[in-house]
Design an enzyme around this catalytic site. Sequence first.
Site, PDB file in Angstrom:
ATOM      1  N   ARG A   7       1.428  37.402  -9.170  1.00  0.00           N
ATOM      2  CA  ARG A   7       1.498  36.184  -8.340  1.00  0.00           C
ATOM      3  C   ARG A   7       0.300  36.212  -7.410  1.00  0.00           C
ATOM      4  O   ARG A   7       0.360  36.775  -6.328  1.00  0.00           O
ATOM      5  CB  ARG A   7       2.807  36.134  -7.552  1.00  0.00           C
ATOM      6  CG  ARG A   7       3.962  35.636  -8.394  1.00  0.00           C
ATOM      7  CD  ARG A   7       5.249  35.691  -7.630  1.00  0.00           C
ATOM      8  NE  ARG A   7       5.427  34.580  -6.715  1.00  0.00           N
ATOM      9  CZ  ARG A   7       6.500  34.447  -5.941  1.00  0.00           C
ATOM     10  NH1 ARG A   7       7.448  35.346  -5.979  1.00  0.00           N
ATOM     11  NH2 ARG A   7       6.622  33.411  -5.144  1.00  0.00           N
ATOM     12  N   PRO A   8      -0.796  35.596  -7.846  1.00  0.00           N
ATOM     13  CA  PRO A   8      -2.033  35.695  -7.058  1.00  0.00           C
ATOM     14  C   PRO A   8      -1.935  34.984  -5.713  1.00  0.00           C
ATOM     15  O   PRO A   8      -1.074  34.121  -5.513  1.00  0.00           O
ATOM     16  CB  PRO A   8      -3.065  34.996  -7.954  1.00  0.00           C
ATOM     17  CG  PRO A   8      -2.284  34.149  -8.895  1.00  0.00           C
ATOM     18  CD  PRO A   8      -0.934  34.771  -9.044  1.00  0.00           C
ATOM     19  N   VAL A   9      -2.833  35.373  -4.793  1.00  0.00           N
ATOM     20  CA  VAL A   9      -2.913  34.686  -3.499  1.00  0.00           C
ATOM     21  C   VAL A   9      -4.323  34.135  -3.283  1.00  0.00           C
ATOM     22  O   VAL A   9      -4.767  33.940  -2.165  1.00  0.00           O
ATOM     23  CB  VAL A   9      -2.490  35.612  -2.326  1.00  0.00           C
ATOM     24  CG1 VAL A   9      -1.000  35.858  -2.344  1.00  0.00           C
ATOM     25  CG2 VAL A   9      -3.254  36.926  -2.324  1.00  0.00           C
ATOM     26  N   LYS A  19      16.205  29.073   3.062  1.00  0.00           N
ATOM     27  CA  LYS A  19      15.377  30.281   3.194  1.00  0.00           C
ATOM     28  C   LYS A  19      13.884  29.931   3.214  1.00  0.00           C
ATOM     29  O   LYS A  19      13.150  30.351   4.094  1.00  0.00           O
ATOM     30  CB  LYS A  19      15.679  31.216   2.011  1.00  0.00           C
ATOM     31  CG  LYS A  19      14.693  32.336   1.859  1.00  0.00           C
ATOM     32  CD  LYS A  19      15.035  33.248   0.700  1.00  0.00           C
ATOM     33  CE  LYS A  19      14.456  32.866  -0.624  1.00  0.00           C
ATOM     34  NZ  LYS A  19      13.020  33.113  -0.805  1.00  0.00           N
ATOM     35  N   ASN A  20      13.464  29.146   2.223  1.00  0.00           N
ATOM     36  CA  ASN A  20      12.022  28.916   2.098  1.00  0.00           C
ATOM     37  C   ASN A  20      11.448  28.044   3.210  1.00  0.00           C
ATOM     38  O   ASN A  20      10.248  28.051   3.451  1.00  0.00           O
ATOM     39  CB  ASN A  20      11.695  28.319   0.721  1.00  0.00           C
ATOM     40  CG  ASN A  20      11.815  29.364  -0.367  1.00  0.00           C
ATOM     41  OD1 ASN A  20      12.003  30.552  -0.088  1.00  0.00           O
ATOM     42  ND2 ASN A  20      11.727  28.934  -1.631  1.00  0.00           N
ATOM     43  N   ASP A  73      12.911  27.760  -9.303  1.00  0.00           N
ATOM     44  CA  ASP A  73      13.953  28.575  -8.677  1.00  0.00           C
ATOM     45  C   ASP A  73      15.350  28.273  -9.224  1.00  0.00           C
ATOM     46  O   ASP A  73      16.326  28.916  -8.827  1.00  0.00           O
ATOM     47  CB  ASP A  73      13.935  28.385  -7.146  1.00  0.00           C
ATOM     48  CG  ASP A  73      12.777  29.129  -6.491  1.00  0.00           C
ATOM     49  OD1 ASP A  73      12.136  29.959  -7.164  1.00  0.00           O
ATOM     50  OD2 ASP A  73      12.512  28.877  -5.301  1.00  0.00           O
ATOM     51  N   CYS A  94       4.911  40.823  -8.491  1.00  0.00           N
ATOM     52  CA  CYS A  94       6.313  40.780  -8.107  1.00  0.00           C
ATOM     53  C   CYS A  94       7.149  41.109  -9.335  1.00  0.00           C
ATOM     54  O   CYS A  94       6.601  41.340 -10.410  1.00  0.00           O
ATOM     55  CB  CYS A  94       6.694  39.450  -7.487  1.00  0.00           C
ATOM     56  SG  CYS A  94       7.031  38.187  -8.653  1.00  0.00           S
ATOM     57  N   ARG A 132      18.914  38.575  -0.476  1.00  0.00           N
ATOM     58  CA  ARG A 132      17.659  38.052   0.064  1.00  0.00           C
ATOM     59  C   ARG A 132      17.775  36.559   0.332  1.00  0.00           C
ATOM     60  O   ARG A 132      17.178  36.052   1.276  1.00  0.00           O
ATOM     61  CB  ARG A 132      16.511  38.251  -0.943  1.00  0.00           C
ATOM     62  CG  ARG A 132      16.076  39.681  -1.098  1.00  0.00           C
ATOM     63  CD  ARG A 132      14.858  39.736  -1.980  1.00  0.00           C
ATOM     64  NE  ARG A 132      13.839  38.842  -1.454  1.00  0.00           N
ATOM     65  CZ  ARG A 132      12.729  38.483  -2.106  1.00  0.00           C
ATOM     66  NH1 ARG A 132      12.497  38.963  -3.301  1.00  0.00           N
ATOM     67  NH2 ARG A 132      11.856  37.674  -1.555  1.00  0.00           N
ATOM     68  N   ARG A 148       6.874  38.687  -0.274  1.00  0.00           N
ATOM     69  CA  ARG A 148       5.546  38.104  -0.395  1.00  0.00           C
ATOM     70  C   ARG A 148       5.272  37.024   0.641  1.00  0.00           C
ATOM     71  O   ARG A 148       4.133  36.803   1.026  1.00  0.00           O
ATOM     72  CB  ARG A 148       5.385  37.488  -1.783  1.00  0.00           C
ATOM     73  CG  ARG A 148       5.496  38.475  -2.912  1.00  0.00           C
ATOM     74  CD  ARG A 148       5.446  37.737  -4.209  1.00  0.00           C
ATOM     75  NE  ARG A 148       4.335  36.795  -4.212  1.00  0.00           N
ATOM     76  CZ  ARG A 148       3.094  37.117  -4.500  1.00  0.00           C
ATOM     77  NH1 ARG A 148       2.793  38.317  -4.881  1.00  0.00           N
ATOM     78  NH2 ARG A 148       2.139  36.201  -4.455  1.00  0.00           N
TER      79      ARG A 148
HETATM   80  C1  UD1 Z   1       7.266  29.381  -3.311  1.00  0.00           C
HETATM   81  C2  UD1 Z   1       8.709  29.769  -3.082  1.00  0.00           C
HETATM   82  C3  UD1 Z   1       9.347  30.283  -4.374  1.00  0.00           C
HETATM   83  C4  UD1 Z   1       9.152  29.266  -5.496  1.00  0.00           C
HETATM   84  C5  UD1 Z   1       7.695  28.828  -5.611  1.00  0.00           C
HETATM   85  C6  UD1 Z   1       7.500  27.682  -6.589  1.00  0.00           C
HETATM   86  C7  UD1 Z   1       8.715  30.463  -0.770  1.00  0.00           C
HETATM   87  C8  UD1 Z   1       8.837  31.567   0.211  1.00  0.00           C
HETATM   88  N1  UD1 Z   1       8.752  30.790  -2.055  1.00  0.00           N
HETATM   89  O1  UD1 Z   1       6.567  30.546  -3.704  1.00  0.00           O
HETATM   90  O2  UD1 Z   1      10.735  30.490  -4.131  1.00  0.00           O
HETATM   91  O3  UD1 Z   1       9.574  29.830  -6.711  1.00  0.00           O
HETATM   92  O4  UD1 Z   1       7.203  28.384  -4.337  1.00  0.00           O
HETATM   93  O5  UD1 Z   1       8.256  26.591  -6.207  1.00  0.00           O
HETATM   94  O6  UD1 Z   1       8.639  29.304  -0.402  1.00  0.00           O
HETATM   95  N2  UD1 Z   1      -0.752  30.291  -7.429  1.00  0.00           N
HETATM   96  C9  UD1 Z   1      -2.037  30.747  -7.674  1.00  0.00           C
HETATM   97  N3  UD1 Z   1      -2.748  31.219  -6.606  1.00  0.00           N
HETATM   98  C10 UD1 Z   1      -2.254  31.257  -5.340  1.00  0.00           C
HETATM   99  C11 UD1 Z   1      -0.945  30.762  -5.102  1.00  0.00           C
HETATM  100  C12 UD1 Z   1      -0.225  30.292  -6.178  1.00  0.00           C
HETATM  101  O7  UD1 Z   1      -2.505  30.738  -8.796  1.00  0.00           O
HETATM  102  O8  UD1 Z   1      -2.950  31.690  -4.425  1.00  0.00           O
HETATM  103  C13 UD1 Z   1       0.058  29.763  -8.562  1.00  0.00           C
HETATM  104  C14 UD1 Z   1       1.290  30.641  -8.824  1.00  0.00           C
HETATM  105  O9  UD1 Z   1       1.003  31.756  -9.632  1.00  0.00           O
HETATM  106  C15 UD1 Z   1       2.219  29.645  -9.467  1.00  0.00           C
HETATM  107  C16 UD1 Z   1       1.880  28.332  -8.765  1.00  0.00           C
HETATM  108  O10 UD1 Z   1       0.593  28.519  -8.190  1.00  0.00           O
HETATM  109  O11 UD1 Z   1       1.914  29.512 -10.835  1.00  0.00           O
HETATM  110  C17 UD1 Z   1       2.857  27.933  -7.677  1.00  0.00           C
HETATM  111  O12 UD1 Z   1       3.104  29.034  -6.824  1.00  0.00           O
HETATM  112  P1  UD1 Z   1       3.421  28.799  -5.271  1.00  0.00           P
HETATM  113  O13 UD1 Z   1       3.879  27.402  -5.078  1.00  0.00           O
HETATM  114  O14 UD1 Z   1       2.262  29.255  -4.472  1.00  0.00           O
HETATM  115  O15 UD1 Z   1       4.634  29.796  -5.022  1.00  0.00           O
HETATM  116  P2  UD1 Z   1       4.971  30.552  -3.681  1.00  0.00           P
HETATM  117  O16 UD1 Z   1       4.499  29.775  -2.507  1.00  0.00           O
HETATM  118  O17 UD1 Z   1       4.556  31.988  -3.796  1.00  0.00           O
END
Ligand code: UD1
Length: 420
Positions: free
Chosen positions: A121-123, A22-23, A304, A116, A396, A92
Amino acid sequence: MDKFVIQGGVKLSGDVTISGAKNSLLALMPATILSPGEFIFDNTPDLRDVNTMSRLLQVMGMGVSLSGKRLHIDSSTINKYEAPYEQVKKMRASIYVLGPLLARYGEARVSLPGGCAWGPRPVNYHIEGMKKLGADISIEHGYIIAKAKKLKGTRISFDTPSVGATGNILMAAALADGTTLIENAAMEPEINQLAQFLKKMGAKIHGIGTKRLEVDGVEELKPANLATIPDRIEAGTFLAAGAISGGAITIKNCIPDHLSAVLSKLEQAGCTITVERSSIKLESPEALEPVSLATDVYPGFPTDMQAQWIALMCRAAGTSVITDSIFVDRFKHVPELNRLGANINVEENVAVVRGSVNLKGAKVMSTDLRASASLILAGLVAEGETEVLRVYHIDRGYESIEKKLQKLGAQIERVKTEEF
Ligand code: UD1
């Protein structure tokens, strides 16, 4: 609305074939925006999240169709550079369109994902990264509004490696002017596959599989085809199902290297693991040993798999301590597991699991994808009947999970229900 009805107590046996990741696909599909044309992805799983991404690309004007396991995408008809709230709130990963839209079309309007099920979950890394690449970004009415005439290579260093932000920046940097350095990059296999795919499209990327990615921007990319790698989290979940049931199973069509951390913990728990080129055999011990762990970025133990590991440790002979270092609030499954008779206490991001409990069937509710998986695992060993409600969460990310479990001997049925 569907629910799963499980009769616990069957030791699983036989083999199960793992579906595409999926990812991986959720990153690969938006990458098609980078070059107008026709793309084919083989080994595509039929999942709700893949449907949601397909829908998003269709809303943007692209052609997307799935025939069997082959996904066709025609990105040449794109006519809208926007990911609306209606799509992003469902998933997301929709934010993955930001980088490609900006790089190829110079503009993007992407709804902010918000929180979520298990917390914030910040971006910010995605947004800061695009700014560093030269984009002009503002947040208006809940949307990220991004513009750039031409992105420019830069140096980006993450405080924490982020899968999504690494993917988004890789895609944007592929068409930027000059060289982009991504330091402390995510090394997850899904990101490596995205980087390999971009290379197939003509991108110049060095350091794939390491923490330091170097991208030399090119003028244009061309369409390419690919088969998605097997889903390591689905594989890990089935291994945990075999182990919690006390059974012996073989998972096929997997990449054992992607599961090293999970396999090593299963061995510490007493399971016998036999690895072949693309299959893993698991034989359960008489009694599982408690194994404590902390989740980490790849190649560490995946967040995960945290919920599934907690379910497994409910059956271990002793106490284990499970820490989630990636998502500190990701414990919504714990109260539901406790309803089945588990003895788990959570403080901050640490769960203390007292094992050797006899789980007893009850009605429980899925709250998110991996939480649902942990409830199904618990249901496999709980005495009597367990009903898992809201299984749309599991759809999902797991393709026909009940059919695959039935093939291994589990007594699990999908039943239509009015209950929510
Ligand atoms: C992806 C996976 C999800 C998995 C996660 C961690 C997909 C679609 N989803 O989610 O299944 O659980 O990786 O392996 O691939 N963070 C920030 N700011 C940001 C982005 C991230 O602070 O802008 C932090 C998050 O809160 C978290 C860490 O970074 O603590 C890792 O998150 P991230 O690797 O970005 O997760 P996703 O890409 O959302």
